[in-house]
Design a protein around this motif. Structure first.
Motif, PDB file in Angstrom:
ATOM      1  N   THR A  23      47.669  38.721  39.467  1.00 51.81           N
ATOM      2  CA  THR A  23      48.273  37.396  39.331  1.00 51.81           C
ATOM      3  C   THR A  23      47.648  36.700  38.132  1.00 51.81           C
ATOM      4  O   THR A  23      46.431  36.673  37.986  1.00 51.81           O
ATOM      5  CB  THR A  23      48.042  36.560  40.607  1.00 51.81           C
ATOM      6  N   PHE A  24      48.495  36.136  37.289  1.00 54.81           N
ATOM      7  CA  PHE A  24      47.990  35.465  36.089  1.00 54.81           C
ATOM      8  C   PHE A  24      48.890  34.282  35.763  1.00 54.81           C
ATOM      9  O   PHE A  24      50.000  34.153  36.274  1.00 54.81           O
ATOM     10  CB  PHE A  24      47.896  36.434  34.906  1.00 54.81           C
ATOM     11  N   ILE A  25      48.395  33.409  34.907  1.00 55.52           N
ATOM     12  CA  ILE A  25      49.155  32.246  34.464  1.00 55.52           C
ATOM     13  C   ILE A  25      49.913  32.654  33.217  1.00 55.52           C
ATOM     14  O   ILE A  25      49.322  33.131  32.241  1.00 55.52           O
ATOM     15  CB  ILE A  25      48.237  31.048  34.185  1.00 55.52           C
ATOM     16  N   LYS A  26      51.221  32.492  33.273  1.00 54.85           N
ATOM     17  CA  LYS A  26      52.076  32.916  32.166  1.00 54.85           C
ATOM     18  C   LYS A  26      52.006  31.908  31.024  1.00 54.85           C
ATOM     19  O   LYS A  26      52.092  30.701  31.232  1.00 54.85           O
ATOM     20  CB  LYS A  26      53.508  33.064  32.659  1.00 54.85           C
ATOM     21  N   LEU A  28      49.677  30.632  29.083  1.00 53.37           N
ATOM     22  CA  LEU A  28      48.705  29.537  29.191  1.00 53.37           C
ATOM     23  C   LEU A  28      48.449  28.878  27.840  1.00 53.37           C
ATOM     24  O   LEU A  28      48.230  27.674  27.759  1.00 53.37           O
ATOM     25  CB  LEU A  28      47.390  30.056  29.783  1.00 53.37           C
ATOM     26  N   LYS A  41      52.688  27.674  36.391  1.00 59.59           N
ATOM     27  CA  LYS A  41      53.437  28.790  36.958  1.00 59.59           C
ATOM     28  C   LYS A  41      52.618  30.079  36.893  1.00 59.59           C
ATOM     29  O   LYS A  41      52.201  30.511  35.826  1.00 59.59           O
ATOM     30  CB  LYS A  41      54.752  28.974  36.205  1.00 59.59           C
ATOM     31  N   GLU A  42      52.393  30.642  38.063  1.00 63.40           N
ATOM     32  CA  GLU A  42      51.690  31.923  38.148  1.00 63.40           C
ATOM     33  C   GLU A  42      52.711  33.043  38.193  1.00 63.40           C
ATOM     34  O   GLU A  42      53.803  32.884  38.732  1.00 63.40           O
ATOM     35  CB  GLU A  42      50.820  31.986  39.404  1.00 63.40           C
ATOM     36  N   GLU A  43      52.328  34.161  37.624  1.00 62.38           N
ATOM     37  CA  GLU A  43      53.180  35.338  37.659  1.00 62.38           C
ATOM     38  C   GLU A  43      52.380  36.476  38.283  1.00 62.38           C
ATOM     39  O   GLU A  43      51.182  36.611  38.039  1.00 62.38           O
ATOM     40  CB  GLU A  43      53.610  35.713  36.240  1.00 62.38           C
ATOM     41  N   THR A  44      53.034  37.265  39.104  1.00 63.37           N
ATOM     42  CA  THR A  44      52.385  38.419  39.718  1.00 63.37           C
ATOM     43  C   THR A  44      53.028  39.674  39.173  1.00 63.37           C
ATOM     44  O   THR A  44      54.247  39.787  39.112  1.00 63.37           O
ATOM     45  CB  THR A  44      52.525  38.376  41.259  1.00 63.37           C
ATOM     46  N   ASN A 132      44.137  38.461  31.099  1.00 65.80           N
ATOM     47  CA  ASN A 132      44.775  38.177  32.378  1.00 65.80           C
ATOM     48  C   ASN A 132      44.046  38.672  33.622  1.00 65.80           C
ATOM     49  O   ASN A 132      44.283  38.139  34.700  1.00 65.80           O
ATOM     50  CB  ASN A 132      46.205  38.735  32.383  1.00 65.80           C
TER      51      ASN A 132
END
Length: 179
Positions: A23-26, A28, A41-44, A132
């Protein structure tokens, strides 16, 4: 006398693949945190770790060996004179005692090797890994790469095979001297 103790199903316990969620912040870099409404918004992403082909497996094993050498160097800087004896007598308590220092020193000792190891083992871009992955995901991925590719188990099997010529010589010597 059996030289190799390999049953038909002994090596079947290796997992062919594993999935680790990251999981990371798209984007940033492009986010103005002072003006974010509704949160960041986090993206997995699911990272598939599968058995490496022989060439990649070799690269992974060399990096793992280098990592252990760097870990020995780290231990020596921490005052451990005989690292082989340290590993022979390693207990969970000793590992827990040294682990925080190791984590804080990991960037000095082996961060490039860790990033390369993950990149080879997953196919992820090194820049993505650097920007990430957190420490927990990093260790989860490393563990999965080692498990899926049987890096430790195969290393132990190679050590057993190295002993094989001596066992054959001893066996042949006994059989020829009995005649």
């Amino acid at each position: 006398m059996a030289f190799l103790n390999i049953s038909k199903n002994e090596n079947k316990d290796l997992t062919k693949s594993k999935i680790v969620k990251v999981t990371f912040i798209k984007d940033l870099d492009n986010v103005d945190i002072s003006n974010v409404k509704g949160g960041i918004k986090e993206e997995t992403r699911k990272v598939l770790i599968k058995k490496a082909p022989l060439g990649k497996w070799h690269e992974l094993s060399l990096l793992l060996e280098k990592f252990f050498d760097l870990f020995k160097e780290f231990l020596q800087e921490q005052g451990v004179e005989d690292t082989d004896k340290f590993f022979e007598n390693l207990t969970v308590k000793k590992l827990i005692d040294i682990f925080p220092k190791f984590i804080s020193g990991i960037y000095k000792f082996a961060i490039d090797e860790i990033i390369e190891f993950i990149s080879i083992g997953t196919g992820l871009d090194e820049e993505f890994i650097c920007n990430n992955l957190d420490m927990e995901e990093t260790f989860e991925i490393i563990k999965a790469i080692i498990e899926v590719n049987g890096l430790i188990k195969v290393g132990q099997e190679v050590k057993n095979l190295i002993k094989l010529p001596k066992q054959i010589q001893e066996w042949m010597g006994r059989n020829f001297s009995e005649k």
